[in-house]
Design a protein around this motif. Structure first.
Motif, PDB file in Angstrom:
ATOM      1  N   GLY A 163     -44.408 -78.210 -46.620  1.00  0.00           N
ATOM      2  CA  GLY A 163     -45.026 -78.745 -47.827  1.00  0.00           C
ATOM      3  C   GLY A 163     -46.173 -77.866 -48.304  1.00  0.00           C
ATOM      4  N   PRO A 164     -46.831 -78.296 -49.390  1.00  0.00           N
ATOM      5  CA  PRO A 164     -47.940 -77.519 -49.939  1.00  0.00           C
ATOM      6  C   PRO A 164     -49.093 -77.412 -48.939  1.00  0.00           C
ATOM      7  N   ARG A 165     -49.816 -76.297 -49.045  1.00  0.00           N
ATOM      8  CA  ARG A 165     -50.935 -76.097 -48.134  1.00  0.00           C
ATOM      9  C   ARG A 165     -51.985 -75.193 -48.753  1.00  0.00           C
ATOM     10  N   THR A 166     -53.229 -75.473 -48.388  1.00  0.00           N
ATOM     11  CA  THR A 166     -54.319 -74.613 -48.841  1.00  0.00           C
ATOM     12  C   THR A 166     -54.221 -73.254 -48.165  1.00  0.00           C
ATOM     13  N   LEU A 167     -53.929 -73.265 -46.870  1.00  0.00           N
ATOM     14  CA  LEU A 167     -53.826 -72.021 -46.115  1.00  0.00           C
ATOM     15  C   LEU A 167     -52.878 -72.216 -44.949  1.00  0.00           C
ATOM     16  N   ASP A 168     -51.986 -71.265 -44.801  1.00  0.00           N
ATOM     17  CA  ASP A 168     -51.073 -71.225 -43.669  1.00  0.00           C
ATOM     18  C   ASP A 168     -51.259 -69.870 -43.002  1.00  0.00           C
ATOM     19  N   VAL A 169     -51.551 -69.878 -41.709  1.00  0.00           N
ATOM     20  CA  VAL A 169     -51.659 -68.652 -40.937  1.00  0.00           C
ATOM     21  C   VAL A 169     -50.634 -68.737 -39.814  1.00  0.00           C
ATOM     22  N   ASP A 170     -49.603 -67.907 -39.898  1.00  0.00           N
ATOM     23  CA  ASP A 170     -48.561 -67.891 -38.872  1.00  0.00           C
ATOM     24  C   ASP A 170     -48.693 -66.637 -38.026  1.00  0.00           C
ATOM     25  N   VAL A 171     -48.562 -66.805 -36.725  1.00  0.00           N
ATOM     26  CA  VAL A 171     -48.518 -65.671 -35.807  1.00  0.00           C
ATOM     27  C   VAL A 171     -47.062 -65.213 -35.776  1.00  0.00           C
ATOM     28  N   ILE A 172     -46.822 -64.004 -36.258  1.00  0.00           N
ATOM     29  CA  ILE A 172     -45.464 -63.468 -36.351  1.00  0.00           C
ATOM     30  C   ILE A 172     -45.041 -62.820 -35.042  1.00  0.00           C
ATOM     31  N   THR A 173     -45.872 -61.933 -34.525  1.00  0.00           N
ATOM     32  CA  THR A 173     -45.588 -61.269 -33.260  1.00  0.00           C
ATOM     33  C   THR A 173     -46.890 -60.763 -32.663  1.00  0.00           C
ATOM     34  N   VAL A 174     -46.926 -60.720 -31.341  1.00  0.00           N
ATOM     35  CA  VAL A 174     -48.093 -60.216 -30.611  1.00  0.00           C
ATOM     36  C   VAL A 174     -47.592 -59.287 -29.509  1.00  0.00           C
ATOM     37  N   ASP A 175     -47.697 -57.999 -29.717  1.00  0.00           N
ATOM     38  CA  ASP A 175     -47.356 -57.007 -28.685  1.00  0.00           C
ATOM     39  C   ASP A 175     -46.028 -57.261 -27.987  1.00  0.00           C
ATOM     40  N   GLY A 176     -45.044 -57.756 -28.681  1.00  0.00           N
ATOM     41  CA  GLY A 176     -43.744 -57.981 -28.068  1.00  0.00           C
ATOM     42  C   GLY A 176     -43.667 -59.195 -27.160  1.00  0.00           C
ATOM     43  N   VAL A 177     -44.718 -59.996 -27.107  1.00  0.00           N
ATOM     44  CA  VAL A 177     -44.722 -61.205 -26.282  1.00  0.00           C
ATOM     45  C   VAL A 177     -43.677 -62.176 -26.832  1.00  0.00           C
ATOM     46  N   THR A 178     -42.949 -62.828 -25.932  1.00  0.00           N
ATOM     47  CA  THR A 178     -42.044 -63.894 -26.340  1.00  0.00           C
ATOM     48  C   THR A 178     -42.581 -65.214 -25.793  1.00  0.00           C
ATOM     49  N   SER A 179     -42.381 -66.265 -26.568  1.00  0.00           N
ATOM     50  CA  SER A 179     -42.834 -67.593 -26.153  1.00  0.00           C
ATOM     51  C   SER A 179     -41.902 -68.629 -26.748  1.00  0.00           C
ATOM     52  N   ASP A 180     -41.478 -69.570 -25.905  1.00  0.00           N
ATOM     53  CA  ASP A 180     -40.682 -70.686 -26.404  1.00  0.00           C
ATOM     54  C   ASP A 180     -41.473 -71.994 -26.328  1.00  0.00           C
ATOM     55  N   HIS A 181     -42.785 -71.868 -26.177  1.00  0.00           N
ATOM     56  CA  HIS A 181     -43.644 -73.049 -26.193  1.00  0.00           C
ATOM     57  C   HIS A 181     -43.576 -73.656 -27.592  1.00  0.00           C
ATOM     58  N   PRO A 182     -43.384 -74.976 -27.716  1.00  0.00           N
ATOM     59  CA  PRO A 182     -43.237 -75.578 -29.048  1.00  0.00           C
ATOM     60  C   PRO A 182     -44.435 -75.378 -29.976  1.00  0.00           C
ATOM     61  N   ASP A 183     -45.617 -75.119 -29.413  1.00  0.00           N
ATOM     62  CA  ASP A 183     -46.799 -74.883 -30.237  1.00  0.00           C
ATOM     63  C   ASP A 183     -46.951 -73.424 -30.656  1.00  0.00           C
ATOM     64  N   LEU A 184     -46.202 -72.522 -30.004  1.00  0.00           N
ATOM     65  CA  LEU A 184     -46.311 -71.097 -30.307  1.00  0.00           C
ATOM     66  C   LEU A 184     -44.987 -70.408 -29.977  1.00  0.00           C
ATOM     67  N   LEU A 185     -44.111 -70.367 -30.960  1.00  0.00           N
ATOM     68  CA  LEU A 185     -42.827 -69.684 -30.808  1.00  0.00           C
ATOM     69  C   LEU A 185     -43.004 -68.230 -31.233  1.00  0.00           C
ATOM     70  N   LEU A 186     -42.711 -67.313 -30.300  1.00  0.00           N
ATOM     71  CA  LEU A 186     -42.862 -65.892 -30.591  1.00  0.00           C
ATOM     72  C   LEU A 186     -41.629 -65.116 -30.156  1.00  0.00           C
ATOM     73  N   PRO A 187     -41.202 -64.163 -30.987  1.00  0.00           N
ATOM     74  CA  PRO A 187     -41.725 -63.948 -32.323  1.00  0.00           C
ATOM     75  C   PRO A 187     -41.443 -65.170 -33.199  1.00  0.00           C
TER      76      PRO A 187
END
Length: 167
Positions: free
Chosen positions: A87-111
């Motif tokens: 939905g609409p938002r004032t600001l959205d900041v998404d972490v796209i990738t961090v040094d090739g780290v992978t994460s399947d944590h529901p709060d931080l999916l990486l990439p």
């Protein structure tokens, strides 16, 4: 030292001011900032158009969770409300990738799982990192080329807007 790619978006209020708030919030770790792009909303389409940008940041003291927390703190400073997914938002900041780290944590999916199919992220990212690669997915140029032309054509650079100086 971690290096992260962050995607910014805003479609409520003073959109450019909210993107600038994020740039200012990452100023101490900012390596690169993309041009500003205007895009139609994705997911929920009956809302205002977005301004989007990508930042590349780095710090010896911040891991992937730290980048997420910094982004969330800036969203809170912009009075971001999470009432509706996509939905609409004032600001959205998404972490796209961090040094090739992978994460399947529901709060931080990486990439970030949406990146391979979002011209709104790939085009700004490629503007500042032409050789960008998304871990596990390949070169960003190849990902962008695989998208429908309509998706690519819907991302418009706003040369009249600047993230770091008043226009």
């Amino acid at each position: 030292m971690t290096r992260a790619v962050l995607s910014l978006g805003s479609n409520m209020g003073d959109r450019l001011a909210f993107l600038r708030l994020a740039v200012e919030g990452f100023a101490d770790v900012l390596e690169k900032a993309s041009p500003v792009y205007e895009t139609a909303p994705w997911g929920v389409t009956d809302q205002p158009d977005f301004l989007n940008a990508v930042l590349v940041v780095s710090s010896p003291d911040v891991d992937e969770w730290g980048w997420l927390r910094r982004g969330q703190a800036l969203e809170a400073a912009a009075n971001r409300v999470r009432d509706q997914r996509w939905g609409p938002r004032t600001l959205d900041v998404d972490v796209i990738t961090v040094d090739g780290v992978t994460s399947d944590h529901p709060d931080l999916l990486l990439p970030h799982p949406g990146t391979p199919t979002r011209a709104t992220v790939l085009i700004p990212w490629l503007a500042i990192e032409p050789n960008a690669e998304l871990p596990g997915h390949g070169r960003a140029t190849d990902l962008l080329a695989a998208l429908p032309e309509t998706d690519r054509a819907a991302v418009h650079e706003r040369k009249d807007l600047n993230l770091t100086h008043p226009t």
